[in-house]
Design a protein around this motif. Structure first.
Motif, PDB file in Angstrom:
ATOM      1  N   ALA A   1       7.803  -0.604   6.636  1.00 25.90           N
ATOM      2  CA  ALA A   1       7.275   0.672   6.170  1.00 25.90           C
ATOM      3  C   ALA A   1       8.438   1.543   5.726  1.00 25.90           C
ATOM      4  CB  ALA A   1       6.473   1.368   7.272  1.00 25.90           C
ATOM      5  N   ALA A   2       8.418   1.970   4.481  1.00 26.32           N
ATOM      6  CA  ALA A   2       9.440   2.873   3.950  1.00 26.32           C
ATOM      7  C   ALA A   2       8.793   4.238   3.754  1.00 26.32           C
ATOM      8  CB  ALA A   2       9.996   2.348   2.628  1.00 26.32           C
ATOM      9  N   TRP A   3       9.366   5.272   4.392  1.00 22.38           N
ATOM     10  CA  TRP A   3       8.730   6.589   4.330  1.00 22.38           C
ATOM     11  C   TRP A   3       9.711   7.650   3.859  1.00 22.38           C
ATOM     12  CZ3 TRP A   3      10.625  10.706   7.132  1.00 22.38           C
ATOM     13  CH2 TRP A   3      11.496  10.415   8.185  1.00 22.38           C
ATOM     14  N   PHE A   4       9.140   8.686   3.259  1.00 27.41           N
ATOM     15  CA  PHE A   4       9.899   9.863   2.906  1.00 27.41           C
ATOM     16  C   PHE A   4       8.947  11.044   2.860  1.00 27.41           C
ATOM     17  CE2 PHE A   4       8.516   7.832  -1.016  1.00 27.41           C
ATOM     18  CZ  PHE A   4       8.005   8.868  -1.777  1.00 27.41           C
ATOM     19  N   GLN A   5       9.499  12.249   2.922  1.00 25.06           N
ATOM     20  CA  GLN A   5       8.670  13.448   2.847  1.00 25.06           C
ATOM     21  C   GLN A   5       9.279  14.401   1.840  1.00 25.06           C
ATOM     22  OE1 GLN A   5       7.464  15.249   6.554  1.00 25.06           O
ATOM     23  NE2 GLN A   5       7.007  17.235   5.606  1.00 25.06           N
TER      24      GLN A   5
ATOM     25  N   LEU B   1      11.329  -3.020  -0.645  1.00 23.56           N
ATOM     26  CA  LEU B   1      10.404  -1.904  -0.398  1.00 23.56           C
ATOM     27  C   LEU B   1      11.172  -0.589  -0.304  1.00 23.56           C
ATOM     28  CD1 LEU B   1       7.323  -1.437   0.188  1.00 23.56           C
ATOM     29  CD2 LEU B   1       7.975  -1.327   2.597  1.00 23.56           C
ATOM     30  N   LEU B   2      12.305  -0.599   0.382  1.00 26.87           N
ATOM     31  CA  LEU B   2      13.109   0.615   0.502  1.00 26.87           C
ATOM     32  C   LEU B   2      13.614   1.065  -0.865  1.00 26.87           C
ATOM     33  CD1 LEU B   2      14.438   2.747   2.285  1.00 26.87           C
ATOM     34  CD2 LEU B   2      16.378   1.194   2.564  1.00 26.87           C
ATOM     35  N   ALA B   3      14.087   0.119  -1.675  1.00 31.37           N
ATOM     36  CA  ALA B   3      14.558   0.468  -3.020  1.00 31.37           C
ATOM     37  C   ALA B   3      13.427   1.064  -3.856  1.00 31.37           C
ATOM     38  CB  ALA B   3      15.145  -0.760  -3.703  1.00 31.37           C
ATOM     39  N   THR B   4      12.233   0.517  -3.728  1.00 31.15           N
ATOM     40  CA  THR B   4      11.089   1.039  -4.466  1.00 31.15           C
ATOM     41  C   THR B   4      10.736   2.444  -4.012  1.00 31.15           C
ATOM     42  OG1 THR B   4      10.206  -1.194  -4.785  1.00 31.15           O
ATOM     43  CG2 THR B   4       8.663   0.641  -5.034  1.00 31.15           C
ATOM     44  N   SER B   5      10.818   2.696  -2.708  1.00 30.41           N
ATOM     45  CA  SER B   5      10.489   4.036  -2.205  1.00 30.41           C
ATOM     46  C   SER B   5      11.481   5.072  -2.718  1.00 30.41           C
ATOM     47  CB  SER B   5      10.462   4.033  -0.672  1.00 30.41           C
ATOM     48  OG  SER B   5      11.764   3.900  -0.131  1.00 30.41           O
ATOM     49  N   VAL B   6      12.751   4.668  -2.895  1.00 30.18           N
ATOM     50  CA  VAL B   6      13.744   5.582  -3.470  1.00 30.18           C
ATOM     51  C   VAL B   6      13.341   5.962  -4.889  1.00 30.18           C
ATOM     52  CG1 VAL B   6      16.138   5.776  -4.259  1.00 30.18           C
ATOM     53  CG2 VAL B   6      15.647   4.787  -2.016  1.00 30.18           C
TER      54      VAL B   6
ATOM     55  N   SER C   1       0.833  -1.194   0.000  1.00 24.97           N
ATOM     56  CA  SER C   1       0.000   0.000   0.000  1.00 24.97           C
ATOM     57  C   SER C   1       0.867   1.242   0.000  1.00 24.97           C
ATOM     58  CB  SER C   1      -0.949   0.014   1.211  1.00 24.97           C
ATOM     59  OG  SER C   1      -0.212   0.116   2.418  1.00 24.97           O
ATOM     60  N   HIS C   2       0.341   2.291  -0.607  1.00 23.09           N
ATOM     61  CA  HIS C   2       0.975   3.605  -0.584  1.00 23.09           C
ATOM     62  C   HIS C   2       0.025   4.550   0.136  1.00 23.09           C
ATOM     63  CE1 HIS C   2       1.613   7.725  -2.109  1.00 23.09           C
ATOM     64  NE2 HIS C   2       2.886   7.408  -1.970  1.00 23.09           N
TER      65      HIS C   2
ATOM     66  N   LEU D   1       5.225   3.628   2.114  1.00 20.28           N
ATOM     67  CA  LEU D   1       4.929   2.349   1.487  1.00 20.28           C
ATOM     68  C   LEU D   1       4.939   1.268   2.560  1.00 20.28           C
ATOM     69  CD1 LEU D   1       7.097   2.345  -1.780  1.00 20.28           C
ATOM     70  CD2 LEU D   1       4.644   2.734  -1.586  1.00 20.28           C
ATOM     71  N   VAL D   2       3.970   0.371   2.537  1.00 20.47           N
ATOM     72  CA  VAL D   2       3.873  -0.694   3.538  1.00 20.47           C
ATOM     73  C   VAL D   2       3.725  -2.033   2.825  1.00 20.47           C
ATOM     74  CG1 VAL D   2       2.619  -1.595   5.534  1.00 20.47           C
ATOM     75  CG2 VAL D   2       2.769   0.880   5.174  1.00 20.47           C
ATOM     76  N   ALA D   3       4.505  -3.017   3.254  1.00 16.90           N
ATOM     77  CA  ALA D   3       4.419  -4.377   2.716  1.00 16.90           C
ATOM     78  C   ALA D   3       4.807  -5.345   3.833  1.00 16.90           C
ATOM     79  CB  ALA D   3       5.331  -4.544   1.501  1.00 16.90           C
ATOM     80  N   ASP D   4       4.847  -6.631   3.510  1.00 15.55           N
ATOM     81  CA  ASP D   4       5.265  -7.616   4.497  1.00 15.55           C
ATOM     82  C   ASP D   4       6.717  -7.372   4.906  1.00 15.55           C
ATOM     83  OD1 ASP D   4       2.803  -8.788   4.415  1.00 15.55           O
ATOM     84  OD2 ASP D   4       3.396 -10.423   3.076  1.00 15.55           O
ATOM     85  N   ARG D   5       7.048  -7.732   6.122  1.00 14.28           N
ATOM     86  CA  ARG D   5       8.379  -7.463   6.656  1.00 14.28           C
ATOM     87  C   ARG D   5       9.484  -8.111   5.819  1.00 14.28           C
ATOM     88  NH1 ARG D   5      10.668  -6.444  12.010  1.00 14.28           N
ATOM     89  NH2 ARG D   5      12.785  -7.287  12.074  1.00 14.28           N
TER      90      ARG D   5
END
Length: 256
Positions: free
Chosen positions: A222-226, A244-249, A198-199, A234-238
């Motif tokens: 949860a990978a977050w940025f502002q 997930l972190l790479a995707t948030s970048v 989820s985003h 972004l939230v996904a399974d642990r």
């Protein structure tokens, strides 16, 4: 030299990018950036360049088994050093130690250590709640899913701009979700590489420029940025934390 309230020197903006300012000085810079889009765009570009330089200069990644062992060893050393320091301090240290244990993620609702050791903003807790509600709705026949994602309509209604989302992600549900920070946008996707992800985006109540950070709970990552006044999570399974972190970048890059 104190930072000017209205017109910071270029060196002050460089110090902001390099994370060399006090909290008060950062607040002054962020207030200036909120009033000056050109300066904010420069800071965003400098932060992205700084991140890319770190990647280029980083050592090659270790094989996964070695990487896991190295992380466990580093964590054990940090804990051992902290325990030795606490044992040399009298009773007040016990209270500090208990607070550290709670912060380290031993409570059922606590947020774990982040990749960059940055505290999780309130938007992360709201995003985790929204993610769980979205998964609950997805399994309920009486709660029809909304698969239409109209980014322009959502921006007009909430003032929130969504990043450029991957074209191969399938929208499973899109909702305006209430949170302590105000109405947010919660979109649940089905993806091939991350599974259900989820985003969540919400106006954070203040201006900041934060590159992606990772926080984990026992079940989720949860990978977050502002960027500006909007926080994205972004939230996904642990077990998908690194991807997930790479995707948030990649998503954060679409907002510069």
């Amino acid at each position: 030299m104190p930072i000017a309230d209205l017109l910071p020197e270029p060196a002050d903006l460089d110090a902001y990018v390099d994370d060399q300012l006090t909290e008060g000085q950062r607040a002054q810079i962020e207030a200036h950036l909120a009033r000056n889009p050109e300066a904010a765009a420069r800071v965003m570009r400098d932060l992205a360049l700084r991140r890319d330089l770190r990647r280029a200069l980083a050592a090659p990644p270790a094989p996964r088994p070695l990487l896991g062992a190295a992380r466990r060893l580093a964590l054990a050393r940090r804990r051992d050093a902290r325990l030795r320091r606490m044992l040399r301090i009298v009773p007040a240290a016990l209270l500090i130690g208990l607070g550290w244990l709670a912060h380290a993620g031993l409570g059922p609702l606590s947020v774990g250590e982040s990749v960059a050791a940055a505290p999780a903003p309130p938007a992360v807790a709201a995003a985790l709640s929204a993610h769980q509600v979205s998964l609950l709705r997805a399994d309920m026949a009486s709660q029809p899913e909304t698969r239409g994602l109209d980014a322009a309509e959502l921006r007009a209604a909430t003032g929130i701009a969504l990043p450029g989302l991957p074209g191969d992600w399938t929208v499973r549900d899109a909702q305006v979700f209430p949170s302590p920070q105000g109405p947010g946008i919660e979109v649940l996707f089905d993806t091939d590489d991350l599974g259900p992800v989820s985003h969540f985006a919400v106006r954070a109540g203040g201006f900041a420029v934060s590159l992606p950070h990772l926080h984990t709970t026992p079940d989720h990552a949860a990978a977050w940025f502002q960027i500006g006044e909007t926080a994205h999570v972004l939230v996904a399974d642990r077990d998908r934390a690194e991807a997930l972190l790479a995707t948030s970048v990649a998503l954060s890059d679409t907002l510069y």
